[in-house]
Design an enzyme around this catalytic site. Structure first.
Site, mmCIF file in Angstrom:
data_model
loop_
_atom_site.group_PDB
_atom_site.id
_atom_site.type_symbol
_atom_site.label_atom_id
_atom_site.label_comp_id
_atom_site.label_asym_id
_atom_site.label_seq_id
_atom_site.Cartn_x
_atom_site.Cartn_y
_atom_site.Cartn_z
ATOM 1 N N LYS A 17 45.364 11.901 50.691
ATOM 2 C CA LYS A 17 45.141 13.158 49.968
ATOM 3 C C LYS A 17 45.880 13.114 48.643
ATOM 4 O O LYS A 17 46.791 12.310 48.418
ATOM 5 C CB LYS A 17 45.620 14.368 50.786
ATOM 6 C CG LYS A 17 47.101 14.366 51.166
ATOM 7 C CD LYS A 17 48.045 14.870 50.100
ATOM 8 C CE LYS A 17 49.489 14.932 50.586
ATOM 9 N NZ LYS A 17 50.471 15.185 49.494
ATOM 10 N N ASP A 143 52.127 18.876 56.166
ATOM 11 C CA ASP A 143 50.840 18.402 55.658
ATOM 12 C C ASP A 143 49.845 18.059 56.769
ATOM 13 O O ASP A 143 48.666 17.816 56.478
ATOM 14 C CB ASP A 143 51.032 17.156 54.784
ATOM 15 C CG ASP A 143 51.630 17.473 53.421
ATOM 16 O OD1 ASP A 143 51.754 18.669 53.091
ATOM 17 O OD2 ASP A 143 51.984 16.527 52.690
#
Length: 288
Positions: A17, A143
């Site tokens: 990401k 996350d």
């Protein structure tokens, strides 16, 4: 039915990401920082191999270039947490094919853990819903939930309050500076801006770069990060992702990103990846 028998290996994507921006807008009463960010999922990342066991054991097989001690490995912790919560009698062997650099801010450890949660929930047939898996993921790291939910997202809170977002098609030139600073150390930095005004999705969509709160901190502390950012600036707006030493530049066309990659100085560890709105993990799960 899971479609996988005990002893069969299966392969699952664990995408990287980017944080397209990251700001700190205050602190919670418990001391945790309140963040705002946009998570852009990528079509590039690690691969997690899983093999079902019928003896209940959770084992990780060592691979070259992956030096995380097993006791600290988020994939092992994720499997054991899911096993505990679901009370399944099954076990698993885990192999991580590592491509995402450790400590780079590209989300590798969190994504690997999320892939184990999502894929094992399917393979073990434990039947937990996505909300339940996201809660388990948050216990492993801030996350992890975005990878569990599998959508690029606007995020607030400590990063777990997620709103799916559709982002314009883009390719990214990624560079690992090789710098890995402990996240706790960065959050404690005296020169970190912790009271930025809150942004809105429309602020982000309007185009101006909202920046990364950790970028000036890391620039002052790391010559390697400063060098990478200055090098990338010749191609566009160079940015830091997360709290690691990973940097990137956005391009509208993949060919332009690849042309920039070819112009980087020798020795820079770099890749080109495309942004995706739906995680490759969830596409693989749908296919399964």
């Amino acid at each position: 039915m899971t479609g996988a028998a005990v002893g069969d290996w299966t392969r699952w994507p664990a995408p990287a990401k980017l944080n397209l921006f990251l700001r700190i807008v205050g602190r919670r009463p418990d001391g945790y920082h309140r963040l705002q960010t946009v998570f852009q999922l990528l079509d590039w990342g690690d691969t997690v191999q899983l093999r079902l066991r019928d003896d209940g054991r959770v084992c990780r097989e060592a691979t070259e270039g992956y030096a995380v001690p097993e006791v600290e490995d988020l994939t092992v912790r994720a499997a054991k947490l899911l096993k505990y919560e679901s009370k399944t009698p099954l076990g698993v062997d885990i192999v991580v094919e590592k491509r995402i650099p450790l400590g780079g801010g590209f989300g590798g450890g969190s994504s690997d853990a999320a892939t184990v949660l999502v894929a094992l929930n399917h393979l073990w047939g434990t039947g937990l819903g996505q909300d339940q898996l996201a809660v388990l993921g948050l216990a492993l790291g801030a996350d992890v939930p975005v990878f569990v939910r599998g959508r690029s997202a606007w995020a607030e809170g400590v990063g777990e309050v997620l709103s799916p977002i559709t982002l314009p098609p883009a390719s990214y030139l990624l560079v690992d500076s090789g710098e890995s600073v402990p996240t706790v150390e960065l959050f404690q930095a005296s020169d970190l801006t912790r009271d930025a005004p809150p942004a809105t999705i429309s602020d982000f969509a309007s185009g101006p770069c909202l920046g990364n709160a950790f970028e000036p901190v890391l620039r002052r502390r790391s010559e390697a990060v400063a060098t990478v950012l200055d090098t990338l600036a010749q191609f566009g707006t160079a940015a830091l992702t997360g709290t690691g030493g990973g940097c990137f530049v956005r391009f509208d066309a993949r060919a332009d990103a690849e042309a920039a990659l070819a112009r980087l100085p020798d020795g820079m560890r770099a890749w080109v990846a495309d942004g995706v709105d739906v995680s490759p993990l969830h596409r693989a799960l749908s296919a399964a």
